[in-house]
Design a protein around this motif. Structure first.
Motif, mmCIF file in Angstrom:
data_model
loop_
_atom_site.group_PDB
_atom_site.id
_atom_site.type_symbol
_atom_site.label_atom_id
_atom_site.label_comp_id
_atom_site.label_asym_id
_atom_site.label_seq_id
_atom_site.Cartn_x
_atom_site.Cartn_y
_atom_site.Cartn_z
ATOM 1 N N LYS A 71 48.838 -8.202 38.985
ATOM 2 C CA LYS A 71 48.441 -9.446 38.314
ATOM 3 C C LYS A 71 49.006 -9.504 36.895
ATOM 4 O O LYS A 71 49.590 -10.516 36.488
ATOM 5 C CB LYS A 71 46.917 -9.547 38.284
ATOM 6 N N LYS A 72 48.853 -8.420 36.134
ATOM 7 C CA LYS A 72 49.364 -8.377 34.761
ATOM 8 C C LYS A 72 50.889 -8.457 34.743
ATOM 9 O O LYS A 72 51.475 -9.129 33.902
ATOM 10 C CB LYS A 72 48.895 -7.103 34.053
ATOM 11 N N HIS A 73 51.528 -7.757 35.692
ATOM 12 C CA HIS A 73 52.986 -7.792 35.789
ATOM 13 C C HIS A 73 53.469 -9.216 36.038
ATOM 14 O O HIS A 73 54.401 -9.691 35.388
ATOM 15 C CB HIS A 73 53.454 -6.853 36.914
ATOM 16 N N ARG A 74 52.820 -9.881 36.959
ATOM 17 C CA ARG A 74 53.211 -11.265 37.280
ATOM 18 C C ARG A 74 53.065 -12.178 36.075
ATOM 19 O O ARG A 74 53.956 -12.974 35.773
ATOM 20 C CB ARG A 74 52.383 -11.785 38.451
ATOM 21 N N LEU A 76 53.142 -11.420 32.873
ATOM 22 C CA LEU A 76 54.149 -11.129 31.860
ATOM 23 C C LEU A 76 55.555 -11.524 32.308
ATOM 24 O O LEU A 76 56.367 -11.977 31.497
ATOM 25 C CB LEU A 76 54.112 -9.646 31.488
ATOM 26 N N MET A 77 55.844 -11.378 33.587
ATOM 27 C CA MET A 77 57.171 -11.753 34.070
ATOM 28 C C MET A 77 57.360 -13.268 34.061
ATOM 29 O O MET A 77 58.469 -13.751 33.833
ATOM 30 C CB MET A 77 57.426 -11.186 35.464
ATOM 31 N N ARG A 84 64.112 -17.760 32.789
ATOM 32 C CA ARG A 84 63.315 -18.784 32.125
ATOM 33 C C ARG A 84 63.435 -18.670 30.599
ATOM 34 O O ARG A 84 62.565 -19.129 29.875
ATOM 35 C CB ARG A 84 61.855 -18.654 32.534
ATOM 36 N N GLY A 85 64.474 -17.995 30.128
ATOM 37 C CA GLY A 85 64.709 -17.900 28.694
ATOM 38 C C GLY A 85 64.143 -16.653 28.041
ATOM 39 O O GLY A 85 64.175 -16.518 26.826
ATOM 40 N N GLY A 86 63.612 -15.740 28.829
ATOM 41 C CA GLY A 86 63.047 -14.510 28.286
ATOM 42 C C GLY A 86 64.114 -13.453 28.053
ATOM 43 O O GLY A 86 65.286 -13.620 28.391
ATOM 44 N N SER A 87 63.693 -12.365 27.492
ATOM 45 C CA SER A 87 64.602 -11.277 27.159
ATOM 46 C C SER A 87 64.808 -10.349 28.366
ATOM 47 O O SER A 87 63.831 -9.884 28.956
ATOM 48 C CB SER A 87 64.007 -10.474 26.003
ATOM 49 N N PRO A 88 66.053 -10.051 28.718
ATOM 50 C CA PRO A 88 66.296 -9.103 29.811
ATOM 51 C C PRO A 88 65.737 -7.715 29.494
ATOM 52 O O PRO A 88 65.248 -7.021 30.382
ATOM 53 C CB PRO A 88 67.818 -9.061 29.942
ATOM 54 N N ALA A 97 57.179 -0.458 33.339
ATOM 55 C CA ALA A 97 55.758 -0.156 33.160
ATOM 56 C C ALA A 97 55.007 -0.305 34.486
ATOM 57 O O ALA A 97 54.170 0.534 34.837
ATOM 58 C CB ALA A 97 55.155 -1.072 32.096
ATOM 59 N N LYS A 98 55.311 -1.370 35.219
ATOM 60 C CA LYS A 98 54.660 -1.582 36.517
ATOM 61 C C LYS A 98 54.965 -0.439 37.472
ATOM 62 O O LYS A 98 54.066 0.107 38.121
ATOM 63 C CB LYS A 98 55.126 -2.903 37.123
#
Length: 105
Positions: A71-74, A76-77, A84-88, A97-98
């Motif tokens: 759930k937390k991984h989803r 944050l992803m 979607r413009g996030g950092s690789p 971490a997951k």
């Protein structure tokens, strides 16, 4: 004139020392050292530890289940995915971490 100056100085001193008292009280209680949220003030370690993985996924090390990790991984992803413009780099760290927490749980 002098009375107005003294009253102004008194109000300013009360505001200053009142804020300092709040900060000191929060430090004493174990909360933040400034008004607002507390943030982790460190970078990434060379080799990821379980503690760092829990910090990345914004969870505690105790009581982790696969469901909570997923759930937390989803969450944050969805925020950090490169498409979607996030950092690789951050997406890689979230995935790492997951994997580490699922492997050690």
């Amino acid at each position: 004139m002098a009375t107005a100056l003294l009253v102004g100085f008194g109000i300013a001193a009360t505001a200053f020392f009142g804020r300092a008292g709040i900060v000191a009280f929060r430090r004493y209680r174990g909360g933040t050292n400034a008004i607002g949220k507390a943030f982790y003030k460190g970078g990434f370690e060379q080799k990821m530890t379980r503690r760092e993985a829990a910090l990345i996924l914004e969870t505690t090390e105790r009581g982790l289940t696969r469901e909570i990790i997923r759930k937390k991984h989803r969450q944050l992803m969805l925020l950090n995915h490169p498409d979607r413009g996030g950092s690789p780099y951050l997406a890689t760290k979230v995935n790492e971490a997951k994997e580490l927490l699922e492997k050690t749980s």
